[in-house]
Design a protein around this motif. Structure first.
Motif, short mmCIF file in Angstrom:
data_model
loop_
_atom_site.label_atom_id
_atom_site.label_comp_id
_atom_site.label_asym_id
_atom_site.label_seq_id
_atom_site.Cartn_x
_atom_site.Cartn_y
_atom_site.Cartn_z
N VAL A 277 -28.48 22.20 7.80
CA VAL A 277 -27.37 21.61 8.57
C VAL A 277 -26.84 20.32 7.93
N PRO A 278 -27.69 19.36 7.54
CA PRO A 278 -27.17 18.15 6.88
C PRO A 278 -26.47 18.47 5.55
N LEU A 279 -27.00 19.46 4.83
CA LEU A 279 -26.39 19.83 3.55
C LEU A 279 -25.02 20.46 3.75
N VAL A 280 -24.88 21.29 4.77
CA VAL A 280 -23.58 21.89 5.09
C VAL A 280 -22.57 20.79 5.41
N SER A 281 -22.99 19.78 6.15
CA SER A 281 -22.10 18.66 6.50
C SER A 281 -21.70 17.88 5.27
N ALA A 282 -22.65 17.61 4.38
CA ALA A 282 -22.36 16.85 3.16
C ALA A 282 -21.39 17.61 2.26
N ILE A 283 -21.55 18.92 2.19
CA ILE A 283 -20.66 19.75 1.38
C ILE A 283 -19.23 19.69 1.92
N ALA A 284 -19.10 19.76 3.24
CA ALA A 284 -17.77 19.74 3.87
C ALA A 284 -17.03 18.44 3.56
N GLU A 285 -17.79 17.36 3.39
CA GLU A 285 -17.19 16.04 3.14
C GLU A 285 -17.02 15.73 1.65
N SER A 286 -17.56 16.58 0.79
CA SER A 286 -17.46 16.32 -0.65
C SER A 286 -16.03 16.45 -1.16
N PRO A 287 -15.58 15.52 -2.01
CA PRO A 287 -14.24 15.63 -2.59
C PRO A 287 -14.18 16.64 -3.74
N GLU B 289 -30.93 23.17 -2.02
CA GLU B 289 -30.52 21.78 -2.17
C GLU B 289 -30.14 21.48 -3.62
N GLN B 290 -30.95 21.91 -4.56
CA GLN B 290 -30.68 21.65 -5.97
C GLN B 290 -29.38 22.33 -6.41
N LYS B 291 -29.21 23.58 -6.03
CA LYS B 291 -28.03 24.34 -6.46
C LYS B 291 -26.74 23.75 -5.89
N TYR B 292 -26.71 23.50 -4.60
CA TYR B 292 -25.47 23.08 -3.98
C TYR B 292 -25.15 21.61 -4.20
N LYS B 293 -26.15 20.80 -4.41
CA LYS B 293 -25.88 19.40 -4.78
C LYS B 293 -25.24 19.34 -6.16
N GLU B 294 -25.64 20.25 -7.04
CA GLU B 294 -25.04 20.33 -8.37
C GLU B 294 -23.59 20.81 -8.29
N ILE B 295 -23.36 21.87 -7.56
CA ILE B 295 -22.04 22.45 -7.47
C ILE B 295 -21.03 21.49 -6.83
N TYR B 296 -21.48 20.79 -5.79
CA TYR B 296 -20.57 19.89 -5.06
C TYR B 296 -20.73 18.43 -5.50
N ARG B 297 -21.56 18.20 -6.54
CA ARG B 297 -21.74 16.87 -7.13
C ARG B 297 -22.09 15.83 -6.08
N LEU B 298 -23.08 16.18 -5.28
CA LEU B 298 -23.53 15.27 -4.20
C LEU B 298 -24.56 14.28 -4.72
#
Length: 505
Positions: free
Chosen positions: A186-196, A496-505
């Motif tokens: 859930v927190p990761l989904v929220s962070a992705i939505a806010e990523s530029p 977490e590793q995959k999506y933080k990379e893709i969305y540059r979080l």
């Protein structure tokens, strides 16, 4: 071994082979109904499926098999049996004791009902009309509640249905592991939505010729090691796989004109199921052990190939150039990195089978909670569409515009598969845990995929998973392969590793 013992073993082997033959016949007729049979064939075919399935059911509960199982369990004979016979007896005893509690007439009525219900579901989904399907689903739920009462249960009634797909699993365990995943997702989904840094995916909506889509899907299946001389691929409304025997494993997909991703990843997903069924040890052929050990382990293979391989950057560094050759104009100006990021866009959606890896498990949690409520008597079928929509708003922040993209999107309940949905999320967990071990044992793992040497992955999985068929339980497999029990941490770490990379979080 005495002559009588030898005769008993041979008679048992032949009896099991006959059961397997009925099972295969039912599988062929079902596959034909879902892929090639004319629209009006449903009524007549449902009766035939009901009849053949009932004959198989009668064999599962007959005095003949009961007497055989008792004799084979006698100490003097039991100690002389091989490991395959011992495991087969163990599985058949469990099925016998469970099936014996269901009256034959009740079972035939249920099989005929679910076969008809699947055809009605197709029309109801197409017309987005839950009312058309509702009376069938009400009967199916009533049947399942009745079966649970006859079988008996501990704790929640839903536990008995879970045990049919994943032995030993219960709602307490599911609530715990789902809770761990939800806490990270859930927190990761929220962070992705806010990523530029949102991926560009507009090019995915361009036209993709259906025949070329099929060509590419078949090419990738061959690269994975799918044997087209022992299998085939057709089209159906809902993609699925069926293993009839080691030389006949079939899959289906669905082609969408303006979406290369749906058919491709459906094909890879079902291809993962098929690799499992095609590579079981020939020693198990003709027995009821010649299949995957549980639905969750089966799903671990389909979702490993679809997501861990098919949606990886290493995979597209090798295969994007081949896709571009088939669609030079459609993919003109698109880089491999752009394509990879577009393949892995994460956002809340309505359709489970189109969901990304991250939000997918939330779709499963919704179905799990609704199933549990239906079987527990806490939710009426008539209230299911509203409950479905409420859950989607709560978990994913989206609401279906109609029943076709909402409560009617899956075929599972029409077929009576209550207790099945959790297998998908468990499969995600098993897949991540297996991959963690695979990377430790294959230090050049990423390079292997990038080089297109996918059959090395298949060889590893054949040795560790596929060849064993149903000889090992999920717990035994996971412990033997990874050295520990199921651990959802590997899935959450991977996501977490995959999506933080893709969305540059």
């Amino acid at each position: 071994m005495s002559t009588s013992a030898t005769s008993l073993r041979e008679a048992f082997k032949q009896y099991v082979h006959t059961m397997k033959s009925y099972e295969e016949a039912v599988g062929v007729l079902y596959y034909d109904l879902r892929t090639q049979a004319p629209k009006k064939a449903g009524e007549g075919r449902s009766d035939v499926l009901g009849l053949l399935s009932t004959e198989l059911f009668k064999m599962q509960i007959s005095d003949t098999i009961g007497d055989m199982l008792n004799q084979l369990s006698e100490p003097e004979i039991h100690k002389q049996l091989d490991s395959i016979e011992l495991k087969l007896i163990e599985e058949l005893k469990k099925d016998y004791e469970r099936s014996k509690k269901i009256p034959t007439e009740l079972y035939q009525e249920y099989v005929t009902l679910t076969s008809k219900a699947e055809s009605v579901w197709e029309d109801a989904k197409e017309q987005s009309d839950f009312a058309m399907f509702q009376p069938y689903l009400e009967k199916i739920v009533q049947f399942n509640r009745k079966f649970v009462e006859l079988w008996g249960y501990e704790g929640h009634p839903y536990n008995t249905l879970l045990d049919m797909y994943e032995p030993g699993l219960n709602v307490d365990t599911l609530d715990r592991v789902f809770g761990e995943i939800r806490a990270k997702a859930v927190p990761l989904v929220s962070a992705i939505a806010e990523s530029p840094h949102q991926p560009d995916e507009a090019f995915l909506n361009r036209p993709f010729d259906k025949q070329k889509q099929r060509e590419f899907s078949e090419y990738i299946l061959k690269e994975m090691g799918f044997d087209f001389e022992a299998g085939r691929m057709d089209e159906s409304a809902h993609p699925f796989a069926t293993g009839l025997n080691l030389g006949d494993v079939r899959i289906t997909t669905r082609f969408v004109p303006n979406d290369i991703t749906f058919s491709l990843f459906s094909s890879i997903h079902e291809g993962g199921h098929a690799l499992y069924e095609q590579n079981i040890s020939p020693d198990l052929a003709g027995t009821l052990l010649c299949t995957g050990t549980t639905m969750a382990i089966h799903e671990s293979q389909s979702r490993y190939w679809e997501n861990k391989v098919g949606r990886s950057f290493a995979f597209w560094k090798r295969y994007f150039i081949d896709l571009q050759k088939l669609f030079p104009e459609t993919l003109e100006g698109v880089s491999v990195e752009q394509f990879y990021r577009a393949m892995n866009v994460s956002r809340p959606s309505l359709i489970r089978i189109e969901a990304d890896e991250l939000t997918y498990n939330l779709h499963i949690m919704i179905r799990y909670e609704l199933e549990k409520a239906l079987i527990g008597g806490d939710l009426a079928v008539a209230d299911l569409p509203a409950a479905w929509n409420d859950k989607y708003k709560e978990y994913l922040g989206v609401v279906p515009g109609n029943d076709g993209e909402g409560v009617l999107q899956d075929v599972h309940w029409a077929g009576g598969s209550f207790g099945y949905f959790p297998s998908y999320s468990l499969g995600n967990m098993y897949a991540a845990q297996f991959m963690h071990t695979m990377k430790k044992e294959m230090p050049d793992y990423e390079n292997i995929i990038e080089a297109g040497e996918l059959q090395k992955l298949k060889a590893w999985l054949t040795d560790k998973v596929y060849r064993h068929g149903k000889m090992k339980t999920p717990s035994e497999l996971v412990m033997d392969i990874t050295g520990e029990e199921l651990n959802p941490k590997y899935l959450t770490d991977y996501l977490e590793q995959k999506y933080k990379e893709i969305y540059r979080l």
